[in-house]
Design an enzyme around this catalytic site. Structure first.
Site, PDB file in Angstrom:
ATOM      1  N   GLN A 295       0.450   2.481   0.436  1.00 29.97           N
ATOM      2  CA  GLN A 295       0.408   1.179   1.143  1.00 29.97           C
ATOM      3  C   GLN A 295      -0.477   0.177   0.384  1.00 29.97           C
ATOM      4  OE1 GLN A 295      -0.122   4.275   3.211  1.00 29.97           O
ATOM      5  NE2 GLN A 295       2.071   4.206   2.957  1.00 29.97           N
TER       6      GLN A 295
ATOM      7  N   LYS B  37       2.127   0.913  -7.648  1.00 29.28           N
ATOM      8  CA  LYS B  37       1.070   1.925  -7.763  1.00 29.28           C
ATOM      9  C   LYS B  37       1.580   3.182  -8.475  1.00 29.28           C
ATOM     10  CE  LYS B  37       0.664   1.775  -3.296  1.00 29.28           C
ATOM     11  NZ  LYS B  37       1.506   0.594  -3.005  1.00 29.28           N
TER      12      LYS B  37
ATOM     13  N   ASN C  35       5.426   7.666   4.414  1.00 31.57           N
ATOM     14  CA  ASN C  35       5.774   6.244   4.560  1.00 31.57           C
ATOM     15  C   ASN C  35       5.737   5.570   3.184  1.00 31.57           C
ATOM     16  OD1 ASN C  35       2.997   6.684   4.522  1.00 31.57           O
ATOM     17  ND2 ASN C  35       2.487   5.023   5.926  1.00 31.57           N
ATOM     18  N   ALA C  36       5.000   6.145   2.234  1.00 36.16           N
ATOM     19  CA  ALA C  36       4.920   5.594   0.879  1.00 36.16           C
ATOM     20  C   ALA C  36       6.223   5.842   0.128  1.00 36.16           C
ATOM     21  CB  ALA C  36       3.757   6.239   0.126  1.00 36.16           C
ATOM     22  N   GLY C  37       6.510   4.945  -0.805  1.00 36.86           N
ATOM     23  CA  GLY C  37       7.625   5.153  -1.725  1.00 36.86           C
ATOM     24  C   GLY C  37       7.159   4.655  -3.080  1.00 36.86           C
ATOM     25  N   HIS C  38       6.828   5.578  -3.952  1.00 38.05           N
ATOM     26  CA  HIS C  38       6.269   5.214  -5.264  1.00 38.05           C
ATOM     27  C   HIS C  38       7.295   5.532  -6.347  1.00 38.05           C
ATOM     28  CE1 HIS C  38       1.877   5.632  -3.637  1.00 38.05           C
ATOM     29  NE2 HIS C  38       2.606   4.760  -2.978  1.00 38.05           N
TER      30      HIS C  38
ATOM     31  N   ARG D  93      -8.014  13.912  18.860  1.00 33.42           N
ATOM     32  CA  ARG D  93      -8.405  15.332  18.743  1.00 33.42           C
ATOM     33  C   ARG D  93      -7.378  16.291  19.348  1.00 33.42           C
ATOM     34  NH1 ARG D  93     -14.201  13.505  20.768  1.00 33.42           N
ATOM     35  NH2 ARG D  93     -12.735  12.446  22.112  1.00 33.42           N
TER      36      ARG D  93
ATOM     37  N   THR E 247      12.759   3.129   3.065  1.00 36.28           N
ATOM     38  CA  THR E 247      13.705   2.828   4.149  1.00 36.28           C
ATOM     39  C   THR E 247      14.920   2.033   3.683  1.00 36.28           C
ATOM     40  OG1 THR E 247      12.446   0.837   4.654  1.00 36.28           O
ATOM     41  CG2 THR E 247      11.890   2.797   5.917  1.00 36.28           C
TER      42      THR E 247
ATOM     43  N   GLY F 157       2.062  -5.419 -16.313  1.00 34.12           N
ATOM     44  CA  GLY F 157       3.373  -4.778 -16.344  1.00 34.12           C
ATOM     45  C   GLY F 157       4.444  -5.798 -16.714  1.00 34.12           C
TER      46      GLY F 157
ATOM     47  N   LYS G 141       4.851  -6.677 -12.757  1.00 38.11           N
ATOM     48  CA  LYS G 141       6.083  -7.462 -12.565  1.00 38.11           C
ATOM     49  C   LYS G 141       5.988  -8.905 -13.053  1.00 38.11           C
ATOM     50  CE  LYS G 141       8.904  -5.443  -9.495  1.00 38.11           C
ATOM     51  NZ  LYS G 141       9.528  -4.891  -8.285  1.00 38.11           N
ATOM     52  N   LEU G 142       5.166  -9.133 -14.073  1.00 38.18           N
ATOM     53  CA  LEU G 142       5.088 -10.481 -14.634  1.00 38.18           C
ATOM     54  C   LEU G 142       6.460 -10.906 -15.158  1.00 38.18           C
ATOM     55  CD1 LEU G 142       3.089 -12.785 -15.310  1.00 38.18           C
ATOM     56  CD2 LEU G 142       2.845 -11.778 -17.585  1.00 38.18           C
TER      57      LEU G 142
ATOM     58  N   ASP H 242       3.801  -1.611  -2.286  1.00 35.80           N
ATOM     59  CA  ASP H 242       4.887  -1.757  -3.265  1.00 35.80           C
ATOM     60  C   ASP H 242       4.495  -2.613  -4.462  1.00 35.80           C
ATOM     61  OD1 ASP H 242       6.479  -0.256  -1.527  1.00 35.80           O
ATOM     62  OD2 ASP H 242       7.073  -2.052  -0.433  1.00 35.80           O
TER      63      ASP H 242
ATOM     64  N   THR I  55      -0.478  -0.295   8.797  1.00 37.58           N
ATOM     65  CA  THR I  55      -0.236   1.134   8.931  1.00 37.58           C
ATOM     66  C   THR I  55      -1.443   1.735   9.653  1.00 37.58           C
ATOM     67  OG1 THR I  55       0.516   3.116   7.782  1.00 37.58           O
ATOM     68  CG2 THR I  55      -1.199   1.813   6.669  1.00 37.58           C
TER      69      THR I  55
HETATM   70  P1  GDP Z   1       4.498   1.358  -5.159  1.00 38.61           P
HETATM   71  O1  GDP Z   1       4.867   1.717  -3.769  1.00 38.61           O
HETATM   72  O2  GDP Z   1       3.255   0.522  -5.220  1.00 38.61           O
HETATM   73  O3  GDP Z   1       4.422   2.529  -6.089  1.00 38.61           O
HETATM   74  O4  GDP Z   1       5.671   0.413  -5.686  1.00 38.61           O
HETATM   75  P2  GDP Z   1       7.266   0.666  -5.506  1.00 38.61           P
HETATM   76  O5  GDP Z   1       7.671   1.780  -6.402  1.00 38.61           O
HETATM   77  O6  GDP Z   1       7.606   0.769  -4.072  1.00 38.61           O
HETATM   78  O7  GDP Z   1       7.842  -0.736  -5.981  1.00 38.61           O
HETATM   79  C1  GDP Z   1       7.567  -1.234  -7.242  1.00 38.61           C
HETATM   80  C2  GDP Z   1       8.877  -1.411  -7.994  1.00 38.61           C
HETATM   81  O8  GDP Z   1       8.649  -2.222  -9.139  1.00 38.61           O
HETATM   82  C3  GDP Z   1       9.480  -0.136  -8.526  1.00 38.61           C
HETATM   83  O9  GDP Z   1      10.871  -0.258  -8.520  1.00 38.61           O
HETATM   84  C4  GDP Z   1       8.953  -0.049  -9.963  1.00 38.61           C
HETATM   85  O10 GDP Z   1       9.806   0.693 -10.828  1.00 38.61           O
HETATM   86  C5  GDP Z   1       8.968  -1.508 -10.332  1.00 38.61           C
HETATM   87  N1  GDP Z   1       7.942  -1.928 -11.298  1.00 38.61           N
HETATM   88  C6  GDP Z   1       6.652  -1.517 -11.418  1.00 38.61           C
HETATM   89  N2  GDP Z   1       6.013  -2.248 -12.357  1.00 38.61           N
HETATM   90  C7  GDP Z   1       6.920  -3.138 -12.837  1.00 38.61           C
HETATM   91  C8  GDP Z   1       6.873  -4.192 -13.800  1.00 38.61           C
HETATM   92  O11 GDP Z   1       5.835  -4.481 -14.401  1.00 38.61           O
HETATM   93  N3  GDP Z   1       8.026  -4.908 -14.001  1.00 38.61           N
HETATM   94  C9  GDP Z   1       9.193  -4.639 -13.325  1.00 38.61           C
HETATM   95  N4  GDP Z   1      10.262  -5.396 -13.581  1.00 38.61           N
HETATM   96  N5  GDP Z   1       9.263  -3.653 -12.420  1.00 38.61           N
HETATM   97  C10 GDP Z   1       8.148  -2.923 -12.166  1.00 38.61           C
HETATM   98  P1  IMO Z   2       3.858   2.098  -0.524  1.00 36.40           P
HETATM   99  O1  IMO Z   2       2.870   3.218  -0.734  1.00 36.40           O
HETATM  100  C1  IMO Z   2       5.178  -1.226   1.977  1.00 36.40           C
HETATM  101  C2  IMO Z   2       4.591  -0.793   6.304  1.00 36.40           C
HETATM  102  C3  IMO Z   2       5.820  -0.654   7.178  1.00 36.40           C
HETATM  103  C4  IMO Z   2       5.318  -1.310   8.453  1.00 36.40           C
HETATM  104  C5  IMO Z   2       3.864  -0.876   8.510  1.00 36.40           C
HETATM  105  C6  IMO Z   2       3.605   0.319   9.416  1.00 36.40           C
HETATM  106  O2  IMO Z   2       5.211   2.378  -1.070  1.00 36.40           O
HETATM  107  O3  IMO Z   2       3.280   0.809  -0.978  1.00 36.40           O
HETATM  108  P2  IMO Z   2       4.078   2.929   9.155  1.00 36.40           P
HETATM  109  O4  IMO Z   2       5.361   3.681   8.996  1.00 36.40           O
HETATM  110  O5  IMO Z   2       3.113   3.134   8.041  1.00 36.40           O
HETATM  111  O6  IMO Z   2       3.435   3.130  10.501  1.00 36.40           O
HETATM  112  O7  IMO Z   2       4.522   1.352   9.128  1.00 36.40           O
HETATM  113  O8  IMO Z   2       3.491  -0.559   7.178  1.00 36.40           O
HETATM  114  N1  IMO Z   2       4.491   0.197   5.196  1.00 36.40           N
HETATM  115  C7  IMO Z   2       4.689  -0.100   3.906  1.00 36.40           C
HETATM  116  N2  IMO Z   2       5.082  -1.251   3.324  1.00 36.40           N
HETATM  117  N3  IMO Z   2       4.887  -0.144   1.221  1.00 36.40           N
HETATM  118  C8  IMO Z   2       4.476   1.013   1.783  1.00 36.40           C
HETATM  119  O9  IMO Z   2       4.058   2.073   1.075  1.00 36.40           O
HETATM  120  C9  IMO Z   2       4.403   1.080   3.200  1.00 36.40           C
HETATM  121  N4  IMO Z   2       4.063   2.053   4.084  1.00 36.40           N
HETATM  122  C10 IMO Z   2       4.110   1.493   5.299  1.00 36.40           C
HETATM  123  O10 IMO Z   2       6.924  -1.339   6.612  1.00 36.40           O
HETATM  124  O11 IMO Z   2       5.336  -2.715   8.303  1.00 36.40           O
HETATM  125 MG    MG Z   3       6.459   1.566  -2.431  1.00 33.71          MG
END
Ligand code: GDP
Ligand code: IMO
Ligand code: MG
Length: 428
Positions: free
Chosen positions: A223, A16, A38-41, A142, A300, A412, A330-331, A13, A238
């Site tokens: 992750q 990315k 599991n990712a949330g971008h 396997r 989640t 950022g 996120k500075l 998080d 993970t």
């Molecule tokens: P990722 O999983 O690494 O792609 O990150 P996430 O999307 O889960 O979480 C990052 C959060 O920070 C998201 O809500 C983005 O929109 C936000 N974000 C990313 N870069 C910046 C930044 O430079 N400043 C702020 N305030 N928010 C940001």
């Molecule tokens: P992005 O790509 C943050 C964490 C889960 C748990 C551990 C194992 O958005 O950065 P899993 O379901 O992968 O077996 O869970 O990994 N986790 C993450 N935490 N960002 C993620 O993805 C994650 N994907 C898995 O919270 O602690």
């Molecule tokens: Mg994420």
């Protein structure tokens, strides 16, 4: 500069999705190489916000070909629904390429993920419940099902039968759950075959040819480094390799072809799920970071644990990934603190250590040693150059850079594509 890896330098998080999207306009291919949904971008384009789980963030850039590599675990139902969701919003997804060697997450993997966590009780990992661990376990054992198996009914049936023979015993006898019908699983999977067939190919061949042709290929990690199954805070990790080497195995490209490795680094630290976190704040500063930073999980919806920046971790990420650059995100969230603590070392049983302890118990007992950097109060969200930043914000970035062992090439200052200060191109 044909191939770059972009990965999380902390516990995920870091931003990315935003960083990948920013580069998406200048690259030819964006490739996911590990993990799954599991990712949330999050990507913010103008007033539109997208949450991508399985698809590479480059899918939002029209000239870019999105690729799901062999190292990814794919839940076909999620993939199709994510594609549908984007299509409904006018995004063209027809260029997607999907590796025939990627493993499939089936309903029994998701079920086993959930019951295992329940069984672990207070020792649970806090997984996302998406079936990630059980699917990778089957791959290594396997007994996995791959995308290519969807197109051979007899093989698919044999493989599902073989996988369920054992699992149904575990589900029924150990977890006291109903056993899963192989027939139903096969029927469900076969139902996806036609819908996915057009995307499936030998992605390794495509990507190596692209690099040979001088095309720009970006590998987008899910992750983060500290969630890596080998290099992270095991067992609170993970089940894949989000570190740089994972891009090679998870996409079928050799390490000699990678020219740059960019670590995405939050200006503070967050973590979702269980496990050690030395700089975690359980006070009002932690609450403030969570509120201002909007630190709620994209996948989640769980609140993210928040803490100060940890330079020991950043240095470790530089080491195990061979980072060439940092993208500091996120500075802007840190605006308003009079002074900002930064963890420069740990105290472990009375000793000061400056490298991440490889021993799990030592890391669990590590106490942060803080240095205090002067804060700033000016709004920095409109800054477009380093010189636009207040002196103390500049100082904070330079101090982090010095402690972390690689240059900060972008900063950022907001979630939007344009809310970025670029100090050095990633594509030279
Ligand atoms: P990722 O999983 O690494 O792609 O990150 P996430 O999307 O889960 O979480 C990052 C959060 O920070 C998201 O809500 C983005 O929109 C936000 N974000 C990313 N870069 C910046 C930044 O430079 N400043 C702020 N305030 N928010 C940001
Ligand atoms: P992005 O790509 C943050 C964490 C889960 C748990 C551990 C194992 O958005 O950065 P899993 O379901 O992968 O077996 O869970 O990994 N986790 C993450 N935490 N960002 C993620 O993805 C994650 N994907 C898995 O919270 O602690
Ligand atoms: Mg994420």
């Amino acid at each position: 500069m044909p191939a770059l890896v972009l990965l999380g330098a902390q516990w995920g998080d870091e931003g990315k999705g935003k960083a990948t999207d920013l580069l998406g306009g200048s690259v030819d291919y964006v490739v996911r190489f590990q993990g799954g949904n599991n990712a949330g971008h999050t990507v913010v384009v103008g007033d539109q916000k997208y949450a991508l789980h399985l698809l590479p963030s480059g899918i939002l850039s029209p000239g870019c070909t999105p690729v799901i590599g062999n190292g990814v675990v794919v839940d076909p139902a999620v993939l199709l629904s994510e594609l549908r969701g984007l299509n409904e919003r006018g995004v063209d997804t027809s260029k997607l390429l999907l590796s025939g060697n990627a493993h499939l997450i089936t309903p029994y993997h998701t079920e086993i993920d959930k019951v295992t966590e329940r069984f672990l009780g207070k020792r649970r990992i806090g997984t996302t419940g998406r079936g990630i661990g059980p699917t990778y376990a089957d791959k290594i054992n396997r007994v996995g099902i791959r995308v290519q198996d969807l197109f051979d009914e007899s093989i698919l049936r044999q493989k599902v039968d073989a996988a369920l023979d054992f699992k149904n015993q575990v589900l029924a006898k150990l977890y006291n759950r109903r056993s899963v019908s192989a027939e139903q699983v096969v029927e469900e999977l076969l139902g996806y075959a036609d819908q996915l067939a057009g995307y499936v190919c030998d992605t390794t061949l495509v990507l190596n040819d692209a690099i040979d042709d001088g095309k720009v290929v970006l590998f987008e990690g899910g992750q983060g480094t500290l969630l890596d199954v080998d290099h992270g805070t095991y067992p609170f990790v993970t089940s894949s390799n989000p570190t740089a080497g994972g891009a090679c195995t998870g996409a079928g490209v050799g390490p000699t072809r990678i020219s740059r490795v960019i670590g995405i680094l939050k200006a503070y630290t967050t973590r979702v799920g269980a496990g050690p976190f030395p700089t975690e704040l359980l006070d009002e500063d932690g609450e403030k970071l969570r509120t201002i930073g909007g630190e709620k999980g994209v996948t989640t919806g769980r609140d993210r644990r928040c803490g100060w920046f940890d330079a020991v971790i950043a240095r470790y990420a530089t080491r195990v990934n061979g980072l060439t650059d940092f993208f500091l995100t996120k500075l802007d969230v840190l605006t308003g603190w009079e002074r900002i603590p930064v963890c420069v070392a740990y105290e472990v049983e009375g000793r000061r250590v400056t490298e991440l302890p490889y021993n799990q118990s030592d890391f669990h007992h590590a106490k942060p040693v803080y240095e205090y950097l002067p804060g700033w109060s000016e709004d920095i969200t409109k800054a477009t150059s380093f010189a636009d930043l207040p002196k103390n914000a500049q100082g904070y970035v330079r101090a982090l850079e010095e402690m972390s062992g690689a240059p900060v090439s972008a900063i950022g200052v907001g979630p939007g594509r344009d809310e970025t200060i670029q100090l050095r191109s990633f594509l030279d």
